[in-house]
Design a protein around this motif. Structure first.
Motif, PDB file in Angstrom:
ATOM      1  N   LYS A   1      44.230  50.473 143.321  1.00 11.15           N
ATOM      2  CA  LYS A   1      45.099  50.198 144.470  1.00 11.15           C
ATOM      3  C   LYS A   1      45.920  48.934 144.241  1.00 11.15           C
ATOM      4  N   LYS A   2      45.271  47.871 143.764  1.00 13.97           N
ATOM      5  CA  LYS A   2      45.981  46.611 143.546  1.00 13.97           C
ATOM      6  C   LYS A   2      46.980  46.719 142.393  1.00 13.97           C
ATOM      7  N   THR A   3      46.620  47.470 141.361  1.00 12.19           N
ATOM      8  CA  THR A   3      47.558  47.694 140.256  1.00 12.19           C
ATOM      9  C   THR A   3      48.791  48.423 140.758  1.00 12.19           C
ATOM     10  N   CYS A   4      48.580  49.435 141.600  1.00 13.45           N
ATOM     11  CA  CYS A   4      49.705  50.180 142.180  1.00 13.45           C
ATOM     12  C   CYS A   4      50.608  49.256 142.991  1.00 13.45           C
ATOM     13  N   GLU A   5      50.014  48.367 143.755  1.00 10.94           N
ATOM     14  CA  GLU A   5      50.796  47.447 144.581  1.00 10.94           C
ATOM     15  C   GLU A   5      51.677  46.548 143.702  1.00 10.94           C
ATOM     16  N   THR A   6      51.094  46.038 142.620  1.00 15.42           N
ATOM     17  CA  THR A   6      51.877  45.190 141.708  1.00 15.42           C
ATOM     18  C   THR A   6      53.025  45.967 141.083  1.00 15.42           C
ATOM     19  N   LEU A   7      52.744  47.165 140.600  1.00 16.14           N
ATOM     20  CA  LEU A   7      53.762  47.958 139.924  1.00 16.14           C
ATOM     21  C   LEU A   7      54.846  48.436 140.884  1.00 16.14           C
ATOM     22  N   GLU A   8      54.486  48.685 142.126  1.00 12.26           N
ATOM     23  CA  GLU A   8      55.493  49.043 143.142  1.00 12.26           C
ATOM     24  C   GLU A   8      56.483  47.894 143.310  1.00 12.26           C
ATOM     25  N   LYS A   9      55.972  46.672 143.353  1.00 11.84           N
ATOM     26  CA  LYS A   9      56.834  45.498 143.512  1.00 11.84           C
ATOM     27  C   LYS A   9      57.716  45.304 142.275  1.00 11.84           C
ATOM     28  N   VAL A  10      57.147  45.540 141.095  1.00 10.59           N
ATOM     29  CA  VAL A  10      57.931  45.411 139.867  1.00 10.59           C
ATOM     30  C   VAL A  10      59.054  46.432 139.846  1.00 10.59           C
ATOM     31  N   ARG A  11      58.741  47.684 140.192  1.00 18.07           N
ATOM     32  CA  ARG A  11      59.757  48.727 140.192  1.00 18.07           C
ATOM     33  C   ARG A  11      60.875  48.413 141.189  1.00 18.07           C
ATOM     34  N   ALA A  12      60.523  47.859 142.328  1.00 20.52           N
ATOM     35  CA  ALA A  12      61.538  47.511 143.327  1.00 20.52           C
ATOM     36  C   ALA A  12      62.376  46.314 142.888  1.00 20.52           C
ATOM     37  N   CYS A  13      61.817  45.487 142.007  1.00 21.52           N
ATOM     38  CA  CYS A  13      62.470  44.242 141.601  1.00 21.52           C
ATOM     39  C   CYS A  13      63.511  44.457 140.514  1.00 21.52           C
ATOM     40  N   ILE A  14      63.234  45.381 139.589  1.00 25.43           N
ATOM     41  CA  ILE A  14      64.115  45.537 138.433  1.00 25.43           C
ATOM     42  C   ILE A  14      65.012  46.760 138.594  1.00 25.43           C
ATOM     43  N   GLU A  15      66.056  46.826 137.793  1.00 21.42           N
ATOM     44  CA  GLU A  15      67.016  47.910 137.880  1.00 21.42           C
ATOM     45  C   GLU A  15      66.347  49.247 137.554  1.00 21.42           C
ATOM     46  N   PRO A  16      66.780  50.328 138.214  1.00 20.76           N
ATOM     47  CA  PRO A  16      66.105  51.621 138.045  1.00 20.76           C
ATOM     48  C   PRO A  16      66.164  52.177 136.625  1.00 20.76           C
ATOM     49  N   ASP A  17      67.131  51.744 135.818  1.00 21.94           N
ATOM     50  CA  ASP A  17      67.223  52.257 134.448  1.00 21.94           C
ATOM     51  C   ASP A  17      66.366  51.456 133.470  1.00 21.94           C
ATOM     52  N   LYS A  18      65.678  50.427 133.946  1.00 24.60           N
ATOM     53  CA  LYS A  18      64.779  49.638 133.101  1.00 24.60           C
ATOM     54  C   LYS A  18      63.370  50.237 133.167  1.00 24.60           C
ATOM     55  N   PHE A  19      62.699  50.292 132.023  1.00 26.45           N
ATOM     56  CA  PHE A  19      61.374  50.920 132.014  1.00 26.45           C
ATOM     57  C   PHE A  19      60.265  49.917 132.323  1.00 26.45           C
ATOM     58  N   ILE A  20      59.117  50.460 132.723  1.00 29.81           N
ATOM     59  CA  ILE A  20      57.900  49.680 132.931  1.00 29.81           C
ATOM     60  C   ILE A  20      56.808  50.284 132.058  1.00 29.81           C
ATOM     61  N   ALA A  21      56.158  49.456 131.251  1.00 30.87           N
ATOM     62  CA  ALA A  21      54.976  49.858 130.495  1.00 30.87           C
ATOM     63  C   ALA A  21      53.785  49.063 131.028  1.00 30.87           C
ATOM     64  N   VAL A  22      52.588  49.605 130.864  1.00 32.59           N
ATOM     65  CA  VAL A  22      51.380  48.959 131.373  1.00 32.59           C
ATOM     66  C   VAL A  22      50.400  48.775 130.215  1.00 32.59           C
ATOM     67  N   GLU A  23      49.939  47.548 130.032  1.00 32.24           N
ATOM     68  CA  GLU A  23      49.007  47.178 128.954  1.00 32.24           C
ATOM     69  C   GLU A  23      47.587  47.131 129.497  1.00 32.24           C
ATOM     70  N   ALA A  24      46.681  47.894 128.878  1.00 34.98           N
ATOM     71  CA  ALA A  24      45.289  47.967 129.338  1.00 34.98           C
ATOM     72  C   ALA A  24      44.346  47.122 128.498  1.00 34.98           C
ATOM     73  N   VAL A  25      44.805  46.561 127.396  1.00 35.01           N
ATOM     74  CA  VAL A  25      44.021  45.660 126.540  1.00 35.01           C
ATOM     75  C   VAL A  25      42.710  46.311 126.090  1.00 35.01           C
ATOM     76  N   CYS A  26      42.739  47.608 125.826  1.00 28.29           N
ATOM     77  CA  CYS A  26      41.577  48.356 125.315  1.00 28.29           C
ATOM     78  C   CYS A  26      40.406  48.376 126.292  1.00 28.29           C
ATOM     79  N   CYS A  27      40.676  48.265 127.592  1.00 28.82           N
ATOM     80  CA  CYS A  27      39.591  48.035 128.551  1.00 28.82           C
ATOM     81  C   CYS A  27      39.305  49.205 129.491  1.00 28.82           C
TER      82      CYS A  27
END
Length: 401
Positions: A206-232
């Motif tokens: 839930k908290k990860t979704c909240e962060t990524l929602e804010k990131v998506r709203a912050c940057i231009e729609p044609d810019k991509f978002i990747a998520v790093e899990a650090v092998c965890c």
């Protein structure tokens, strides 16, 4: 030409760059499953980032490899990422290379690999990688050319470089303005680090979704978002999170599982609605061939300074290309990546990354640092690899032998 001396030079100075460099408090770690080792990861032994100075502010201490020859040409590579690499350089690599002809890179690389068969991954392989890069630096300086010329010459002037947020806290007032600034300046996208894993369960999702929602709203729609899990993560957690964030048009999920669990990667590659990437902790063309034959990833991320050096990275790139997959290089030494990117097929190697805080720290002592320009990275137009030290930045140094 013969190698006459190999040593490590330890550089020290006050630090005035980004202060957030490698804060584990904003990154999930593989040891989080054990209460006594929460937020205790391999990042804690990174040797390139600044630390508190007893006299106030921050200080930075970095090791650089020097390989000297009887013709007065010296190969320089650094900074060295982990302390164990320095140990193996001085107690394994040095004895192998002394007296050898540094121009015979393929030969010496194979000798170092064969002598270290009991450790084909980890700090010994990283030491071999650094030494191999130093040999390329010597060869370039002998021939009077930048590295990209010896890799086949330029196929492009600049290559896309996306924004890696390692070290930046998950604080909206800090993270979001930085992402907006860099994407508007030309960065093709951003990589956000996971702060949560299976231990935090659905609350973490839930908290990860909240962060990524804010990131998506912050940057231009044609810019991509990747998520790093650090092998965890694991298969189940990755699938549940992927379904929760799929609507945000996530470009890829990076290293969702421990690197040895390629069967889990292959399952995710088959089932996950988001592309899977991996490979930064893997070494050699043979390991990558196994990964490719298992169809373990959509995107492969070798690290030249960890996985065998420039020779091995070029072999991996060609291999991945033959399987019609993509390579997004992991980035420890930006100048090395810039040269490789300049000389490789854009269809196979579309982009690399720039770690906003880590790469600023890692290039602190460099005479010719590589930084993003309008979202692209350009190799330094200097003879060699470009890891020579700016002596004006060094307050004091010592030789480690």
């Amino acid at each position: 030409m013969k190698i006459t001396n190999i040593y490590v030079r330890r550089l020290k100075s006050k630090y005035t760059g980004p202060v957030e460099a490698y804060s584990d408090t904003c990154i999930v770690n593989a040891t989080d499953i054990y209460p006594d080792f929460v937020r205790h990861s391999a990042a804690s032994r990174v040797a390139i980032t600044p630390v508190p100075n007893p006299e106030g502010g921050l200080k930075i201490v970095q090791d650089f490899l020097y390989v000297e020859t009887d013709e007065g040409i010296t190969g320089v590579v650094g900074p060295i990422t982990f302390p164990g690499i320095t140990y193996y350089l001085l107690n394994h690599v040095k004895h192998t290379l002394m007296g050898q002809d540094p121009m015979r890179i393929e030969y010496l690389h194979d000798i170092m690999y064969r002598i270290g068969l009991d450790q084909t991954a980890g700090d010994l392989t990283r030491a071999v990688s650094h030494a191999e890069i130093a040999l390329w630096d010597i060869k370039c300086k002998k021939l009077g050319v930048p590295l990209y010329e010896l890799l086949g010459g330029k196929v492009r002037d600049g290559a896309p470089e996306y924004t890696n947020t390692a070290g930046l806290p998950h604080d909206d007032n800090i993270l979001l303005p930085v992402l907006k600034e860099h994407t508007e300046a030309g960065s093709p996208g951003v990589k956000i680090y996971s702060k949560y894993g299976p231990v935090q369960g659905r609350e973490g999702i839930k908290k990860t979704c909240e962060t990524l929602e804010k990131v998506r709203a912050c940057i231009e729609p044609d810019k991509f978002i990747a998520v790093e899990a650090v092998c965890c993560w694991d298969y189940e957690y990755t699938m549940e999170l992927a379904k929760a964030i799929e609507h945000l048009n996530i470009a890829w999920l990076e290293e969702p599982c421990l690197p040895d669990r390629m069967d889990e990667y292959a399952r995710l590659k088959r089932d996950c609605p988001i592309a899977i990437s991996g490979g930064e902790h893997d070494t050699s063309r043979w390991k990558f061939r196994q990964m490719l034959e298992m169809d373990a990833c959509d995107i492969y991320q070798p690290e030249p300074a960890w996985g065998g050096g420039i020779t091995e990275t070029m072999s991996i790139i060609n291999l991945v290309g033959a399987f019609n997959r993509k390579v997004y290089l992991h980035q420890c030494i930006p100048n090395v990546n810039a040269h490789i990117m300049a000389a490789t097929n854009p269809a196979v190697v579309p982009m690399t990354e720039y770690l906003l805080t880590i790469n600023e720290a890692s290039q602190y002592f460099l005479q010719y640092p590589s930084r993003p320009q309008n979202g692209k990275i350009y190799p330094p137009e200097v003879v060699g690899v470009g890891c020579d030290v700016d002596e004006s930045k060094v307050e004091n140094s010592e030789i480690v032998e």
